[in-house]
Structure formats: structure tokens, C-alpha cells
Design a protein around this motif. Sequence first.
Motif, PDB file in Angstrom:
ATOM      1  N   GLY A  28      40.070   0.789  29.913  1.00 26.49           N
ATOM      2  CA  GLY A  28      41.010   1.720  30.523  1.00 26.49           C
ATOM      3  C   GLY A  28      41.575   3.036  30.033  1.00 26.49           C
ATOM      4  N   ASP A  29      41.661   3.667  31.185  1.00 32.66           N
ATOM      5  CA  ASP A  29      43.054   5.200  30.609  1.00 32.66           C
ATOM      6  C   ASP A  29      42.168   6.368  29.606  1.00 32.66           C
ATOM      7  OD1 ASP A  29      44.840   3.801  31.780  1.00 32.66           O
ATOM      8  OD2 ASP A  29      46.232   3.020  29.918  1.00 32.66           O
ATOM      9  N   GLN A  33      49.846   5.253  22.363  1.00 37.45           N
ATOM     10  CA  GLN A  33      49.291   4.622  22.997  1.00 37.45           C
ATOM     11  C   GLN A  33      47.877   4.450  22.191  1.00 37.45           C
ATOM     12  OE1 GLN A  33      49.038   2.688  26.573  1.00 37.45           O
ATOM     13  NE2 GLN A  33      47.459   2.509  26.998  1.00 37.45           N
ATOM     14  N   THR A  34      46.632   5.419  22.435  1.00 38.86           N
ATOM     15  CA  THR A  34      45.401   5.897  21.859  1.00 38.86           C
ATOM     16  C   THR A  34      45.735   6.524  20.540  1.00 38.86           C
ATOM     17  OG1 THR A  34      44.508   7.591  22.931  1.00 38.86           O
ATOM     18  CG2 THR A  34      44.994   4.818  23.965  1.00 38.86           C
ATOM     19  N   ASP A  35      46.358   7.706  20.518  1.00 41.64           N
ATOM     20  CA  ASP A  35      46.315   8.188  19.518  1.00 41.64           C
ATOM     21  C   ASP A  35      47.571   9.296  18.655  1.00 41.64           C
ATOM     22  OD1 ASP A  35      45.568  10.005  21.722  1.00 41.64           O
ATOM     23  OD2 ASP A  35      43.306  10.255  21.280  1.00 41.64           O
ATOM     24  N   TYR A  86      51.341   1.061  15.845  1.00 41.58           N
ATOM     25  CA  TYR A  86      51.129   0.587  17.405  1.00 41.58           C
ATOM     26  C   TYR A  86      51.891   1.566  18.331  1.00 41.58           C
ATOM     27  CZ  TYR A  86      51.607  -3.101  21.264  1.00 41.58           C
ATOM     28  OH  TYR A  86      51.765  -3.668  22.344  1.00 41.58           O
ATOM     29  N   GLY A  87      51.337   2.142  19.379  1.00 42.43           N
ATOM     30  CA  GLY A  87      51.600   2.708  20.833  1.00 42.43           C
ATOM     31  C   GLY A  87      52.087   2.056  22.015  1.00 42.43           C
ATOM     32  N   GLY A  88      51.388   1.097  21.993  1.00 39.41           N
ATOM     33  CA  GLY A  88      51.105   0.352  23.424  1.00 39.41           C
ATOM     34  C   GLY A  88      52.530  -0.584  23.814  1.00 39.41           C
ATOM     35  N   THR A 137      43.508   3.039  19.192  1.00 37.86           N
ATOM     36  CA  THR A 137      44.236   2.080  19.402  1.00 37.86           C
ATOM     37  C   THR A 137      44.821   1.765  21.185  1.00 37.86           C
ATOM     38  OG1 THR A 137      46.344   3.347  19.327  1.00 37.86           O
ATOM     39  CG2 THR A 137      45.230   1.862  17.574  1.00 37.86           C
ATOM     40  N   ASN A 138      44.760   0.768  21.627  1.00 40.59           N
ATOM     41  CA  ASN A 138      45.103   0.268  22.905  1.00 40.59           C
ATOM     42  C   ASN A 138      46.416  -0.803  22.761  1.00 40.59           C
ATOM     43  OD1 ASN A 138      44.056  -1.795  23.120  1.00 40.59           O
ATOM     44  ND2 ASN A 138      42.263  -1.294  23.740  1.00 40.59           N
ATOM     45  N   VAL A 139      47.002  -1.332  24.417  1.00 36.46           N
ATOM     46  CA  VAL A 139      47.915  -2.048  24.778  1.00 36.46           C
ATOM     47  C   VAL A 139      47.361  -3.126  23.880  1.00 36.46           C
ATOM     48  CG1 VAL A 139      48.499  -1.371  26.801  1.00 36.46           C
ATOM     49  CG2 VAL A 139      46.791  -2.524  26.553  1.00 36.46           C
TER      50      VAL A 139
END
Length: 587
Positions: free
Chosen positions: A158-159, A440-442, A349-351, A488-490
Motif C-alpha cells: 500500500g501507499d 515510513q518507507t525511506d 523503524y519509521g512506521g 520498509t513499511n508499517v
Amino acid sequence: MVRTKMVARGALALVAMAGGAGAQVITQWDFNVPGGNGSPVLGTLTPAVGSGTVLRFGRPNLAFRSGSATGGSSDPAASIDNSALDLSPWGPQGTESGQNGVEFVTSTAGFSDIVVSFDIRHSNRMSRYVQFQYSTDGTTFTSAGLVNNGIYEATNDGDVWYNQRIADLTQIAGVNNNPNFRFRLVAVFVPGETFYVASGLVPYDTGGRARIDMVTVRQQVGSSEPQIEADTLPKAACGFGIGEITIVGDVVPGTNPPSTNLMVTADLSPIGGSPTQQLFDDGTNGDAVAGDGRFTYVAQIPGSVTLGQKPITLTVTDGQGRSASDTENFRVVDCSGASDAPVVISQVYGGGGNFGAFYNSDYVELFNRTPEPVNISTWSLQYASDRGSFGDSENILFFPANTIIPPHSYYLIQTTNAIGVYGAPFIADRVATPGFGVGQTDGKVALVNTQTLLPSIDCPITDTRIVDFVGFGIRTNCSEGGSSTLNTNVGTAVFRKIDGCQDTNQNFHDFYLDEPNPRSLASDPWVCQTVRCYADYNEDGGVDGADVEAFFIDWESGGDAADVNQDGGVDGADVEAFFLQWEAGGC
């Protein structure tokens, strides 16, 4: 450092949208206010080309959001003016499949061989599947005659924008020269099931959102070739027989007539492979999802391949005898380096706090790899977005006096004091106030041995004050070594391998993705072991024939010690990797 060639998915999209020299745009919605207004949330439903109407269908409200977020649509407008149509809410789980979405009305009078294209971004909790439905009488809607029954899947999480989805109507005569032509984009169940699944690694939720952009109705005069966009994941691979690279080709089928029997091949001769290596879209050979238009192959890098940039050319052909090609470069690099950094970034971790998140805030984890305590009181942690610059005073965190990381210990930083709605709490050793959010992803994170801002540039990797640097996410334009990590993601964080010990100064090689697991001063210590030099296999201090004999004893028995290339198996590739080190006389 890496500054990768990022071929925007919009580049392929614009080619497909134009449809070649024989295409004529009838109607196009880009949702941008003519002349720009500096606010993507203030868009318009008036077409940029032609005439037509946009109607709410079912539950979703029609609003506007940015069309440039997370990679962006194919709209060439500047970010501040790039509006996308935003749809939410959706039907409850297990009900209303095909009954919620958006409807577009436009006339095809005077035109034939109709093709519709659109860009769409599913949020993490939005349905993974949408369907294109059309009407020739303005009342009854169907997907008959469309490829895959008009269903499109968010196959890559998603996103993420999926640009230039194609609905080829050239073989449907009733659409031609029709003043009553309409079409819808609607959320649907998993094909063959009676429930929705979300696009991301979270539960489906009625509050999910879809963004739609560049909705284009065109007449396709003559045939259009299939299109392909080549990519590699990541943007580098280790040399000396221990590396591999995932090669992908995203395909847009040709039109008028629609492509059948699509096949993708790669010329792998620059890395010692076949010049006609087949890629797969059947869920095998590294392909994640069968039938999604993304063709994949995982290629091993033989030890004979030299270091440096390697071009990989992909060619797509269809059963109609049409073809197209695209070339992507990646780098073969030396992964045998060893950093002497005492403290490294061991997890990012960015989610945090987002729907479906494991934890309610973002964090960065540090690890002291040494047997001595390290005082980081005068150090700082600095952040920049994937394409952004450092030097922002709001994106720096200072460590207070007497901040000491004991030997072999972790140190956990909650990078912002903002607590999200979703996810579990955790106890950090340092909570930033107010701090900064992590992508969240980068994004890019630098551990710096001073409390002075890094220069306002996007890639300060050569700055001698940097103790460690991590570029995560494929879009990120700066990293240690040949490439950043994967996205990455949540539900995922990037972890430094061997519990934080490995540091070859190659981010893509040193990190892997897994469920987030924050470790702090309260966690158990981890003692790093000395990295083994396989050339001196018997560890007697010399490199000679006795090492060859010792290696083959282990190799023939299948012992784990003979897994020289560290791929989890003992095979011929380990023999090749061993002799590369042995013939070099050491490590």
C-alpha cells in the motif's frame, strides 16, 4: 555513496499514455487547477482536456490530496500543484463489493478504438483490488471483454502509486462513437472470495483511501506496442561470487489488439549470464505475485564478474509480434570491507503510530559493537528524507551529558515525542523533544560525532564527522556503498545483520527487513564475533594447500563452516567463493 538512476514510473506511464504517434486524447482529468494554485488539496473535477463529469458512486466522498506523495503519479505538474482525486470511506468488510468508487462520464462520439488509463494509489488499509467497469447505455455497467475481468491488484504494498493502469476497450464495439459512455473504478473483494484484503500489511478498514490521477480516455489509432520499465532491487550486488540481484520488468500490455502471451527476457551477458534469460510472472523464481504484470528473475553474480556498473536490458514481446526494450544499470561492488565504527545504527523503524503499526512511534536503535563503553554525549543523530537535504535544525537530536553505551549494548531512541494512535508503546533510552519523524518507507539517518549540523546537501556521506550512515528505501539518493536498502513499511524495520555487528559499509548488504523489535539498554547484550577469513581456512596464520584440504573436508560433508558465500547452503558457489579469497592470498 550512491546516486541511483531512478526511472520514475511516470516515465513509462507518459509513453503509455501517449500511446504512440497514433493516439488522440479525447478527455483527460489531471485534477489540477489551471495555472496552479500552490495547494494540491484544492483540485478541480473539470477535465484538463475535453469535457466530462466526475460523480460520486456509493460511499466515498470526493476530495483532493497530493498526487506527488510516495513516488507520485505520472502527472508532470510540480508537487505544489499536483492534485489527485481522493476517495474515502469504503464498504464494511464482507459487503458491497463493486458498489463503491467513482464514476466518469464522457462522450466518445466521433471516436473509435477506445483505451482508458489511470494512476491509482491504494492506502495500506484500502482494498487491494479495484475493478474497471464500463457502460454503453449510461445505466448498465460491466467488465465483459476486459483483461482479467477489469480487476487490478496493488501487488507491491500500500501507499504506492500504480501508474498507467490500462483498460483496453478497442475490441468492444459498443464503446465506439458513443455519447453515453461511462466508466467506474470500484473496490472489490479478493477474486473468488467474499471479503476484502488490505493493500498493506494491516487489516482492511473502511477508512482506507484511494488517490486517482491522470484519468485519460483516448482513441488508439493503429496498434501500440507493449511497454516495459526495467529495474533492479536493490541497486547494487556484492561481487566475488557472493552476490545476487533481483531483476524486475514492469509491463504495460500493447493495445489494439490487446497483447497476449507476453514474455520478458533479460540480457545477462554483462554479468556472465544468458543473453536471453526469461523473467517470470507466475509466482516463481523470485516473482512475488503471479499475473500482476511485474516479471522477475533473481540472478547470481559469478565470481568472474568484475566490479563496476553493469547494464541489464529487458525486452518484452507479445503474441502479436510487437516488442519494446529498456535498460537499467546496477553496480557490482566489493562487500569485503570492515568498518571500525565503535557504535553503529542497528535498526530503523519509521512506521510508528500509523494504522497497522507494531509500535506507536518511530525509533532508531544504536549498538556498541566494542568491549568498551562509548560516551556519545557530544554526538548527534541527524535525519533527512529520501531526496531531502541535511542541515535542518528540526531534524537533529542531541545526546545529553553522560550518555554512555555499555559494551555490546543497544541504545534506543524514540525520535519524536509524538505518540501515534496505533501500535504498542515501548520504553526508549532517549525520547526526542519534540524530535522528528522518520520516513515510513525511506529516508536517511546519520550518526555524527559532533552536535553541529551537517551541510545542507542531500548526500554528505564523505563528511568525516559521520560515524555511521544508513540510507533505507529504494528511492533514497544517498547511502553507504553501492545502494540503499529495500523499502520498509508499517510492518517492517531495517535491521543490521548479525544483531548489529556486520558493517561492510554497504547498506544494501548490511541490512535486512523484518518485523520491528526495539532493543534498549535493558536488552541482553550481544557480543560480536571476529569475522572469519576463509582463505586461512584452518586458521593457522598462513594461506596454503592445507587450507584447501581443510575446506574440502567440510565442504564434502556439507558442514555449515563451508558456507563461504553465506547464502545458507553448501554448494559449488562456495568453492568458487573460497578460491577467490584463497588465490588472493588472504582477506
